[in-house]
Design a protein around this motif. Sequence first.
Motif, PDB file in Angstrom:
ATOM      1  N   TYR A  74       1.371   0.856   4.969  1.00 19.53           N
ATOM      2  CA  TYR A  74       0.391   0.877   6.056  1.00 19.53           C
ATOM      3  C   TYR A  74      -0.749   1.855   5.745  1.00 19.53           C
ATOM      4  O   TYR A  74      -1.929   1.525   5.883  1.00 19.53           O
ATOM      5  CB  TYR A  74       1.095   1.264   7.353  1.00 19.53           C
ATOM      6  N   THR A  75      -0.375   3.060   5.312  1.00 21.57           N
ATOM      7  CA  THR A  75      -1.377   4.089   5.028  1.00 21.57           C
ATOM      8  C   THR A  75      -2.318   3.658   3.919  1.00 21.57           C
ATOM      9  O   THR A  75      -3.535   3.836   4.003  1.00 21.57           O
ATOM     10  CB  THR A  75      -0.694   5.418   4.656  1.00 21.57           C
ATOM     11  N   LYS A  78      -4.613   0.950   5.214  1.00 24.00           N
ATOM     12  CA  LYS A  78      -5.498   1.521   6.233  1.00 24.00           C
ATOM     13  C   LYS A  78      -6.624   2.334   5.590  1.00 24.00           C
ATOM     14  O   LYS A  78      -7.786   2.264   6.020  1.00 24.00           O
ATOM     15  CB  LYS A  78      -4.678   2.419   7.161  1.00 24.00           C
ATOM     16  N   GLN A  79      -6.294   3.087   4.550  1.00 26.56           N
ATOM     17  CA  GLN A  79      -7.283   3.942   3.892  1.00 26.56           C
ATOM     18  C   GLN A  79      -8.280   3.149   3.063  1.00 26.56           C
ATOM     19  O   GLN A  79      -9.383   3.619   2.796  1.00 26.56           O
ATOM     20  CB  GLN A  79      -6.572   4.970   3.005  1.00 26.56           C
ATOM     21  N   LYS A  96       2.283  -3.597  14.646  1.00 26.05           N
ATOM     22  CA  LYS A  96       1.323  -2.476  14.664  1.00 26.05           C
ATOM     23  C   LYS A  96       0.022  -2.874  13.969  1.00 26.05           C
ATOM     24  O   LYS A  96      -1.082  -2.575  14.464  1.00 26.05           O
ATOM     25  CB  LYS A  96       1.948  -1.265  13.960  1.00 26.05           C
ATOM     26  N   MET A  97       0.138  -3.557  12.832  1.00 25.04           N
ATOM     27  CA  MET A  97      -1.057  -3.950  12.086  1.00 25.04           C
ATOM     28  C   MET A  97      -1.861  -5.005  12.833  1.00 25.04           C
ATOM     29  O   MET A  97      -3.093  -5.026  12.759  1.00 25.04           O
ATOM     30  CB  MET A  97      -0.649  -4.444  10.692  1.00 25.04           C
ATOM     31  N   GLU A 100      -3.874  -3.242  15.509  1.00 18.48           N
ATOM     32  CA  GLU A 100      -4.989  -2.459  14.976  1.00 18.48           C
ATOM     33  C   GLU A 100      -6.013  -3.308  14.224  1.00 18.48           C
ATOM     34  O   GLU A 100      -6.924  -2.776  13.585  1.00 18.48           O
ATOM     35  CB  GLU A 100      -4.441  -1.347  14.069  1.00 18.48           C
ATOM     36  N   MET A 102      -5.709  -5.192  11.543  1.00 19.15           N
ATOM     37  CA  MET A 102      -5.653  -5.020  10.093  1.00 19.15           C
ATOM     38  C   MET A 102      -5.298  -6.304   9.339  1.00 19.15           C
ATOM     39  O   MET A 102      -5.279  -6.307   8.111  1.00 19.15           O
ATOM     40  CB  MET A 102      -4.626  -3.930   9.735  1.00 19.15           C
ATOM     41  N   PRO A 268      -3.913  -9.003   4.483  1.00 20.64           N
ATOM     42  CA  PRO A 268      -4.727  -7.909   5.041  1.00 20.64           C
ATOM     43  C   PRO A 268      -6.168  -8.344   5.290  1.00 20.64           C
ATOM     44  O   PRO A 268      -6.699  -9.222   4.588  1.00 20.64           O
ATOM     45  CB  PRO A 268      -4.655  -6.832   3.951  1.00 20.64           C
TER      46      PRO A 268
END
Length: 356
Positions: A74-75, A78-79, A96-97, A100, A102, A268
């Motif tokens: 995830y990190t 996300k980054q 969660k993704m 958000e 993503m 993604p």
Amino acid sequence: MRRFVSFFAGILAIILILWGISAGMTAQKDSGSTGKLVIYNWGDYIDPDLLDEFTAETGIQVDYQTFDSNESMYTKIKQGGTTYDIAVPSEYMISKMIEEGMLLPIDHSQITGMENLGEEFVDQSFDPANKYSIPYFWGTLGIIYNSSMVEEEPLEWEDLWKEEYRNKIMLIDGAREGMGIGLQTLGYSLNSNDPAQLQEAADKLYDLTPNIKAIVADEIKGYMIQEEAAVAVSFSGEASEMLDGNENLVYVVPSKGSNLWFDNIVIPKTAKNIDGAHAFITFMLRPENALRNAEYVGYSTPNNVAKDMLDEETREDQAFYPSGETLDNLEVYDNLGKELLGDYNDLYLQFKMYRK
């Protein structure tokens, strides 16, 4: 005038040359993005021969990269920085993704083979109608025991509290898993949001501490194979490796309730090779490919056509392909939200500290 025309023609030629170079570079860039598929998956979680065959069939080169936890995956996504076309997160992280923004929606018109998936593995609460994800593997949380080291088989969560198992249990280190065992032993949902139920579950875990030899993670496999403990709580995929390493080990799924987990394929939002991602999903939905992948990885396939092609002993193993009745009692982890998840983590940490 002639000089002006000549000068203008020269300028025009330079512009055309620069445009051609730019277009060529753009085409080269686009060719690179469509000619390569970047996959982000768990380590050793696919038959590598399938990747080679996908490339041979489609001409799409595969860059296969791995992660060791949903959180690290995830990190990284996300980054930004590295662009991934395919990722394989678990159900709670998918939720969660999605929240958000993503993930890209799956274009179901570009894939075939959804009909091969069992209806019990699609349209789950974390992704209704499989708008953003496609099932890859699934499994359960259960009990592993050494038949040569126990007198009575532990078949349900409540059995773990028996005096026979004093200082004999290896418990997987996870707040959702630990609290879930406490909750389900008491007849509650492992996604409970009732503070009183959560505290009762934590208190129930306190009573289990005399029977716990250690709270560990990946080390469970080695300990159980080497017969350092009689009983363990872990996931079915881990259990499969343990059983391969010690013939005395048995894996059971508590029929009264446990966790049903999913690892699904997602695209993604930053993906570059979207067409290639859909082609890969279709490739993996083919029964013959899903079969080979399940045989290589050792996890349960959601592809029912592929399951029917497994050897009889494997497909009828209730530990890894539970009956419909047991499946009905299994729960998927919901995305609890930051605050409620914090409550789970706090209560679980207090339990670990109490044990010390």
